[in-house]
Design a protein around this motif. Structure first.
Motif, PDB file in Angstrom:
ATOM      1  N   LYS A  52       9.338  27.884  -3.972  1.00 23.90           N
ATOM      2  CA  LYS A  52       9.023  29.215  -3.444  1.00 23.90           C
ATOM      3  C   LYS A  52       8.888  30.241  -4.565  1.00 23.90           C
ATOM      4  CE  LYS A  52      11.057  28.536   1.145  1.00 23.90           C
ATOM      5  NZ  LYS A  52      12.164  28.898   2.067  1.00 23.90           N
ATOM      6  N   ARG A  53       9.730  30.108  -5.586  1.00 25.00           N
ATOM      7  CA  ARG A  53       9.629  31.032  -6.728  1.00 25.00           C
ATOM      8  C   ARG A  53       8.270  30.903  -7.397  1.00 25.00           C
ATOM      9  NH1 ARG A  53      11.055  29.597 -11.764  1.00 25.00           N
ATOM     10  NH2 ARG A  53      12.658  28.120 -11.078  1.00 25.00           N
ATOM     11  N   TRP A  54       7.808  29.671  -7.604  1.00 21.79           N
ATOM     12  CA  TRP A  54       6.501  29.454  -8.223  1.00 21.79           C
ATOM     13  C   TRP A  54       5.372  29.972  -7.330  1.00 21.79           C
ATOM     14  CZ3 TRP A  54       4.771  27.823 -12.921  1.00 21.79           C
ATOM     15  CH2 TRP A  54       5.723  27.335 -13.810  1.00 21.79           C
ATOM     16  N   SER A  55       5.468  29.745  -6.026  1.00 27.20           N
ATOM     17  CA  SER A  55       4.387  30.164  -5.126  1.00 27.20           C
ATOM     18  C   SER A  55       4.280  31.679  -5.036  1.00 27.20           C
ATOM     19  CB  SER A  55       4.588  29.571  -3.724  1.00 27.20           C
ATOM     20  OG  SER A  55       5.710  30.131  -3.088  1.00 27.20           O
ATOM     21  N   SER A  56       5.409  32.372  -5.251  1.00 32.37           N
ATOM     22  CA  SER A  56       5.376  33.840  -5.216  1.00 32.37           C
ATOM     23  C   SER A  56       4.631  34.421  -6.414  1.00 32.37           C
ATOM     24  CB  SER A  56       6.805  34.390  -5.168  1.00 32.37           C
ATOM     25  OG  SER A  56       7.479  34.154  -6.402  1.00 32.37           O
ATOM     26  N   LYS A  57       4.457  33.607  -7.465  1.00 29.60           N
ATOM     27  CA  LYS A  57       3.788  34.075  -8.682  1.00 29.60           C
ATOM     28  C   LYS A  57       2.352  33.585  -8.803  1.00 29.60           C
ATOM     29  CE  LYS A  57       8.149  34.025 -11.282  1.00 29.60           C
ATOM     30  NZ  LYS A  57       8.882  33.413 -12.418  1.00 29.60           N
ATOM     31  N   ASP A  58       1.975  32.586  -8.003  1.00 28.38           N
ATOM     32  CA  ASP A  58       0.642  31.985  -8.136  1.00 28.38           C
ATOM     33  C   ASP A  58       0.100  31.674  -6.743  1.00 28.38           C
ATOM     34  OD1 ASP A  58      -1.592  30.290  -8.644  1.00 28.38           O
ATOM     35  OD2 ASP A  58      -0.728  29.678 -10.566  1.00 28.38           O
ATOM     36  N   GLU A  59      -0.964  32.375  -6.372  1.00 31.42           N
ATOM     37  CA  GLU A  59      -1.513  32.234  -5.020  1.00 31.42           C
ATOM     38  C   GLU A  59      -2.153  30.867  -4.780  1.00 31.42           C
ATOM     39  OE1 GLU A  59      -5.817  34.391  -6.003  1.00 31.42           O
ATOM     40  OE2 GLU A  59      -4.334  35.404  -4.746  1.00 31.42           O
ATOM     41  N   ARG A  60      -2.369  30.086  -5.830  1.00 28.22           N
ATOM     42  CA  ARG A  60      -2.936  28.748  -5.665  1.00 28.22           C
ATOM     43  C   ARG A  60      -1.918  27.746  -5.143  1.00 28.22           C
ATOM     44  NH1 ARG A  60      -4.931  27.387 -11.525  1.00 28.22           N
ATOM     45  NH2 ARG A  60      -2.777  28.087 -11.865  1.00 28.22           N
ATOM     46  N   ILE A  61      -0.637  28.124  -5.184  1.00 24.46           N
ATOM     47  CA  ILE A  61       0.440  27.212  -4.791  1.00 24.46           C
ATOM     48  C   ILE A  61       0.784  27.410  -3.316  1.00 24.46           C
ATOM     49  CG2 ILE A  61       2.835  26.538  -5.185  1.00 24.46           C
ATOM     50  CD1 ILE A  61       2.533  27.418  -8.072  1.00 24.46           C
ATOM     51  N   GLU A  62       0.758  26.307  -2.575  1.00 24.21           N
ATOM     52  CA  GLU A  62       1.155  26.313  -1.169  1.00 24.21           C
ATOM     53  C   GLU A  62       2.396  25.440  -1.022  1.00 24.21           C
ATOM     54  OE1 GLU A  62      -2.169  24.890   1.080  1.00 24.21           O
ATOM     55  OE2 GLU A  62      -3.599  26.179   0.004  1.00 24.21           O
ATOM     56  N   VAL A  63       3.416  25.973  -0.360  1.00 23.51           N
ATOM     57  CA  VAL A  63       4.678  25.252  -0.192  1.00 23.51           C
ATOM     58  C   VAL A  63       4.856  24.880   1.276  1.00 23.51           C
ATOM     59  CG1 VAL A  63       7.184  25.325  -0.460  1.00 23.51           C
ATOM     60  CG2 VAL A  63       5.714  26.468  -2.135  1.00 23.51           C
ATOM     61  N   TYR A  64       5.130  23.609   1.525  1.00 19.22           N
ATOM     62  CA  TYR A  64       5.404  23.122   2.873  1.00 19.22           C
ATOM     63  C   TYR A  64       6.763  22.425   2.856  1.00 19.22           C
ATOM     64  CZ  TYR A  64       0.410  23.943   3.375  1.00 19.22           C
ATOM     65  OH  TYR A  64      -0.826  24.533   3.378  1.00 19.22           O
ATOM     66  N   SER A  65       7.562  22.717   3.857  1.00 18.68           N
ATOM     67  CA  SER A  65       8.893  22.124   3.947  1.00 18.68           C
ATOM     68  C   SER A  65       8.980  21.305   5.231  1.00 18.68           C
ATOM     69  CB  SER A  65       9.962  23.216   3.950  1.00 18.68           C
ATOM     70  OG  SER A  65      11.251  22.657   3.987  1.00 18.68           O
ATOM     71  N   LYS A  66       9.515  20.098   5.137  1.00 17.98           N
ATOM     72  CA  LYS A  66       9.592  19.207   6.282  1.00 17.98           C
ATOM     73  C   LYS A  66      10.875  18.388   6.226  1.00 17.98           C
ATOM     74  CE  LYS A  66       7.283  15.269   5.823  1.00 17.98           C
ATOM     75  NZ  LYS A  66       8.342  14.414   5.265  1.00 17.98           N
ATOM     76  N   LYS A  67      11.159  17.722   7.335  1.00 18.77           N
ATOM     77  CA  LYS A  67      12.301  16.803   7.359  1.00 18.77           C
ATOM     78  C   LYS A  67      12.055  15.652   6.402  1.00 18.77           C
ATOM     79  CE  LYS A  67      14.626  17.003  11.821  1.00 18.77           C
ATOM     80  NZ  LYS A  67      14.878  16.228  13.063  1.00 18.77           N
ATOM     81  N   ASN A  68      13.135  15.099   5.891  1.00 20.15           N
ATOM     82  CA  ASN A  68      12.989  13.977   4.967  1.00 20.15           C
ATOM     83  C   ASN A  68      12.353  12.778   5.660  1.00 20.15           C
ATOM     84  OD1 ASN A  68      14.598  11.301   3.740  1.00 20.15           O
ATOM     85  ND2 ASN A  68      13.755  12.688   2.238  1.00 20.15           N
ATOM     86  N   GLY A  69      11.231  12.325   5.083  1.00 17.52           N
ATOM     87  CA  GLY A  69      10.528  11.179   5.651  1.00 17.52           C
ATOM     88  C   GLY A  69      10.089  10.188   4.604  1.00 17.52           C
ATOM     89  N   GLY A  70      10.410  10.478   3.355  1.00 21.33           N
ATOM     90  CA  GLY A  70      10.027   9.578   2.271  1.00 21.33           C
ATOM     91  C   GLY A  70       8.741  10.013   1.578  1.00 21.33           C
ATOM     92  N   LEU A  71       8.484   9.372   0.453  1.00 21.34           N
ATOM     93  CA  LEU A  71       7.348   9.744  -0.389  1.00 21.34           C
ATOM     94  C   LEU A  71       6.011   9.592   0.337  1.00 21.34           C
ATOM     95  CD1 LEU A  71       6.322  10.579  -3.194  1.00 21.34           C
ATOM     96  CD2 LEU A  71       6.446   8.190  -3.890  1.00 21.34           C
TER      97      LEU A  71
END
Length: 673
Positions: A52-71
């Motif tokens: 989230k810190r990186w995405s707040s500084k660079d609009e090209r970064i999208e962060v998605y958070s999900k339940k653990n499901g593996g790689l």
């Protein structure tokens, strides 16, 4: 022309220790049109906060958070949001070259291909090695050729992260969820949709193997079972798509199945009831394929023993297959003897025949550090210039078995030298101990050390190394120690008082590259990835922000190390010339490599030098500081002003008069030994 959009998918799970390094190298690519997709897979550490810190500084970064499901689940999730024409995957504990995306996109644009691959560099606690080297820079192969390479698992591996894909050729949910070794399962599907594939032979991806939490570093029955499942499905898929590869594919699978059985024995899981179904499956599969497909007598016998019984397979493994088994040790010893015998015979014929005066250079490198290679060639030039009647006898670090032959041949007039560099002390203990061992064989001869840096840790280990070094140096009857920096010289005066030490320039400063007038453009970054790296991630970010601000995307990343060993002199010279050419085409060099600084000086290229762990950079800088186009960085936060000063320099010309005089003096001292 608009750059095509590239989507970079980075699954994230509990990698707070490594994530900043990874994202720094992705965000600061010399290619801007990126969609950076971070999929946090239910991390329980600070990984999501870092994203989230990186995405707040660079609009090209999208962060998605999900339940653990593996790689696999995280990669499939990221693909649903990918909008790019091309797709790349990066694992969040790894990092990439700053040129990786731009180079791969260029290959796509210049060739009619559906996938681009690159080589990768494994990094384990500061030791960096290129996975596979080929001289040819680019190979274009068809689908069948790619499948064959993947089955061989040598030059080409199934890792999805060393490749770039066309988005429209990636099917939905291509990664099988719930299984490890997902790359092996996905790769035949990804390749099946390609007609042509471009294979770059440049290492652009840095694969961290020292992360203990990585699945590849975890040994468990579940892991071994998943590997067997993946390899079986991988092979079946390839055979279905390319039936003509059936025999080749089954042979490759049999070899892998033998490896799996070895793992079961080594981990003692072979004796567990839980392993029984896997053992039966392996035996049945090997019986079906016929063990005659296996290469070599020992693997064939081991294969037949697996098919016969568990007890016989363990016995055969202990006798024939295990690396420290009696038979394997005997075979290795015999092969080693034959190789060494042939080597000694060829060495004697080439270097020790006749009655020439000998100039023996101990510990010459055959590894890929181009700085050390440059030192070697500078030493050879020095000998040719000042000792033209002497025959040069190079002895590599792995040539200890040749020392006895040389010792028998050495006469009173002959000279023994130790290779220059930064290897005396505890920084590279294996090299240091090898060189001491070599020197101890020539206690009564004329011996000197080409200009070196001394570095001993200030602890019990360092003290012990120093005592051993002092003992051997003290026993030398005619001995000179040349140091290339004041720190090492003062250290020798204080800690090695009985040794005759003299301060001399770095040998590479005597080299004279051929420089043709070229239009200079952009900046080249020569940055370490080894044990001497001291540039923090934060400082790297400051550096790259300044580079972006001043040069936009007009920068490339390289190094004075090519990350592989066993190279001959001609190959090393060509690589040095290639690097000099790159440097001489650049407006500016920024480096934390000593010989990055030296090569910039030799090619009359403005250079900003960052500090390193060893005092050698500061010490060698003293020899060239009168050349006003070389700048030593004291504060990374002042880098912007330093870049402006470096770019404002004109009429750059390396002044070497004082250096030539010092080498004249050095030759006189050697003659007096």
């Amino acid at each position: 022309m608009t750059e095509p959009l590239v989507s970079i998918i980075i699954p994230v799970y509990n990698v707070e220790k490594y994530l900043d390094k990874c994202l720094t190298t992705v965000v600061f690519q010399n290619y801007d049109n990126l969609q950076i997709i971070l999929v946090d897979d239910g991390s329980t550490d600070n990984s999501l906060s870092i994203c989230k810190r990186w995405s707040s500084k660079d609009e090209r970064i999208e962060v998605y958070s999900k339940k653990n499901g593996g790689l696999s689940d995280a990669r499939n999730y990221g693909l649903r949001y990918a909008k790019g024409e091309y797709i790349s995957f990066v694992d969040s504990d790894d990092w990439i070259s700053l040129n990786m995306i731009s180079k791969m996109v260029s290959v796509f644009s210049e060739n009619d291909v559906d996938m681009v691959t690159c080589q990768f560099i494994t990094v384990n606690n500061g030791n960096a090695k290129l996975f596979f080297h080929q001289d040819k820079k680019l190979n274009i192969i068809d689908r069948k050729g790619m499948f064959k390479l993947l089955l061989e698992d040598n030059n080409m591996t199934s890792h999805v992260w060393r490749k770039m894909y066309k988005r429209n050729l990636i099917p939905k949910d291509v990664f099988e969820v719930g299984k490890n070794f997902e790359d092996i399962l996905a790769m035949p599907i990804l390749v099946s949709r390609c007609k042509k594939i471009a294979c770059m032979n440049e290492g652009l991806y840095f694969y961290r193997t020292s992360n203990d939490k990585s699945i590849v570093n975890t040994i468990s029955l579940r892991n071994i079972e998943d590997r067997f499942y993946a390899l079986k499905k991988f092979t079946d898929t390839i055979i279905n798509i390319e039936p003509k590869l059936k025999k080749f594919a089954n042979r490759a699978l049999a070899i892998k199945e033998i490896d799996i059985y070895r793992d079961l024995i080594d981990t003692r899981m072979i004796r567990n009831r839980e392993s029984l179904s896997l053992i039966i499956s392996l035996r049945e599969d090997l019986r079906e394929k016929n063990c005659r497909v296996l290469p070599g007598i020992a693997p064939k016998l081991f294969g037949y023993s697996i098919v016969s019984s568990k007890t016989l397979s363990i016995l055969t493994y202990e006798l024939l297959e295990k690396q420290n088994s009696l038979i394997k040790r005997g075979i290795r010893k015999f092969k080693s003897y034959v190789i060494k015998y042939k080597k000694r015979k060829a060495f004697n014929a080439k270097y020790l025949s006749g009655n020439n005066n000998l100039f023996v250079v101990l510990g010459v490198p055959d590894y890929g550090n181009l700085g050390d290679q440059a030192l070697k060639f500078a030493e050879y030039n020095f000998i040719h210039n000042y000792f033209p009647d002497f025959k040069i006898v190079p002895v590599g670090l792995n040539d200890g078995d040749l020392i006895r032959n040389i010792k028998r041949k050495v006469k009173n007039k002959d000279i023994i030298a130790q290779q220059a560099g930064g290897n005396i002390g505890t920084l590279y203990p294996l090299i240091h101990n090898t060189q001491l061992s070599f020197l101890s064989s020539f206690k009564k001869d004329r011996v000197f050390v080409f200009p070196q840096t001394l570095y001993f840790k200030d602890d019990n280990e360092g003290e012990q190394y120093l005592k051993n070094t002092e003992s051997i140096y003290r026993d030398m009857q005619h001995f000179l120690l040349f140091t290339r920096d004041k720190f090492s010289y003062n250290f020798a005066q204080k800690k090695l008082p009985e040794v005759d030490a003299t301060l001399m320039p770095d040998m590479a400063l005597s080299l004279t590259p051929r420089i043709t007038d070229k239009r200079r453009n952009g900046v080249i970054l020569l940055l370490r990835n080894d044990a001497e790296k001291t540039l923090s991630v934060r400082d790297l970010q400051v550096l790259l922000k300044n580079v972006k601000r001043n040069f936009k995307n007009n920068y490339i990343q390289s190094d004075t190390h090519i990350y592989f060993d066993n190279i001959d002199d001609n190959f090393a010279k060509n690589k040095i010339y290639e690097l000099w050419d790159k440097i001489s085409r650049s407006q500016l060099v920024i480096t934390d490599r000593l010989h990055g600084m030296v090569f910039a000086a030799l090619t009359n290229t403005p250079c900003i030098v960052l500090h390193s762990k060893s005092p050698k950079i500061q010490g060698v800088y003293e020899w060239i500081k009168n050349n006003k186009f070389i700048f030593l960085e004291d504060d990374i936060n002042e880098l912007s002003n330093m870049i402006k000063s470096a770019l404002a320099t004109s009429g750059c010309h390396f002044e070497r008069k004082n250096i030539k005089e010092k080498f004249d003096q050095m030759a006189e001292l050697i003659n007096k030994l």
